[in-house]
Design an enzyme around this catalytic site. Sequence first.
Site, PDB file in Angstrom:
ATOM      1  N   SER A   9       0.836  -1.203   0.000  1.00 18.12           N
ATOM      2  CA  SER A   9       0.000   0.000   0.000  1.00 18.12           C
ATOM      3  C   SER A   9       0.877   1.262   0.000  1.00 18.12           C
ATOM      4  CB  SER A   9      -0.970  -0.041   1.179  1.00 18.12           C
ATOM      5  OG  SER A   9      -2.036   0.856   1.001  1.00 18.12           O
ATOM      6  N   ASP A  22      -9.595  -4.961  -5.022  1.00 21.82           N
ATOM      7  CA  ASP A  22      -8.935  -3.834  -4.369  1.00 21.82           C
ATOM      8  C   ASP A  22      -9.258  -2.544  -5.124  1.00 21.82           C
ATOM      9  OD1 ASP A  22      -7.243  -2.079  -3.065  1.00 21.82           O
ATOM     10  OD2 ASP A  22      -5.389  -3.156  -3.593  1.00 21.82           O
ATOM     11  N   HIS A  30      -7.998  -5.372  -0.684  1.00 18.27           N
ATOM     12  CA  HIS A  30      -6.747  -4.701  -0.348  1.00 18.27           C
ATOM     13  C   HIS A  30      -6.098  -5.335   0.883  1.00 18.27           C
ATOM     14  CE1 HIS A  30      -3.942  -1.403  -0.560  1.00 18.27           C
ATOM     15  NE2 HIS A  30      -4.213  -1.023   0.673  1.00 18.27           N
TER      16      HIS A  30
END
Length: 302
Positions: free
Chosen positions: A165, A246, A278
Amino acid sequence: MNTHSDEVALEFPLFFRIYKDGRIERFAGTDTTPPGTDARTGVQSKDVIIDQETGVSARLYLPKTTSTSSTGKLPLLIYIHGGAFCICSPFNRTYHEHVNSVVHEGNVVVVSVNYRLAPEHPLPIAYDDSWAAVQWAASHSKGSGPEPWLNDHADFGRVYLAGDSAGANLSHNMAVRAAADGLDGVKLAGLVLIHPFFGNNKRDPLLDYLFPTMDKSGDPRIEAAEDPKLSTVACSKVLVMVAENDFLRDRGLTYYEALKKSGWGGRADMVEAEGENHVFHLSNPNGEKAAALLKQFVSFMG
């Protein structure tokens, strides 16, 4: 007398709340787990301060087996955690256990970077802190740095950067900065970007708040696919991992395609986890697809 105010000034659900008296309440990633020797894997960990002035630190990991090559040294992974630049750390249980598993399965030495979090420390501070940690790790390349684990066990001819991320964004930017500023004695072998956060042309209120000095017309640190320096990524291979459900999936794919078309001379691979969200591997680390992601991650460093 209680001077705290419970009046809320600003809130970003899932991340943090700011009260009118200045207090910040984070909603995730605030727990901590101590370093030590993991009973299941034998992986050792310890915490180190990298910069006394800023407080930048790291959690170091050493696998149970510390000699498998003719040099007697192991690949070094510099890992940068995610959390939207504003939550989590290497010390909370989720990241500690994830990195512990990477160390055990991949038989690598790890520096897990603890950068300062926004909004108290607004971006681009996280980029500067991450670079300070990369430079600190590189200072051991000749075997004379301040940390014996890195001097004795890390192979600086096989160094990897990775993150998830926001940490994937930071990792990419470290690979670009390494090309520009250099890392003496270090060969950056590869880059692993797990569900990477990159911007697009849509306004992001959270990012606007965390990065108040960002050029709203486009910052290359955020919109990496548009960065004219994209082709300079300082490694020979990149693995981009995305998840089908995601919200950042398409941004990861855009980065992957842009990197391949940029003129960069390395090999880019992309892996997609079907039906997953995600950072699913962090929320469900014992799942079958989390195990597959871990295997792909460590195989890339093999």
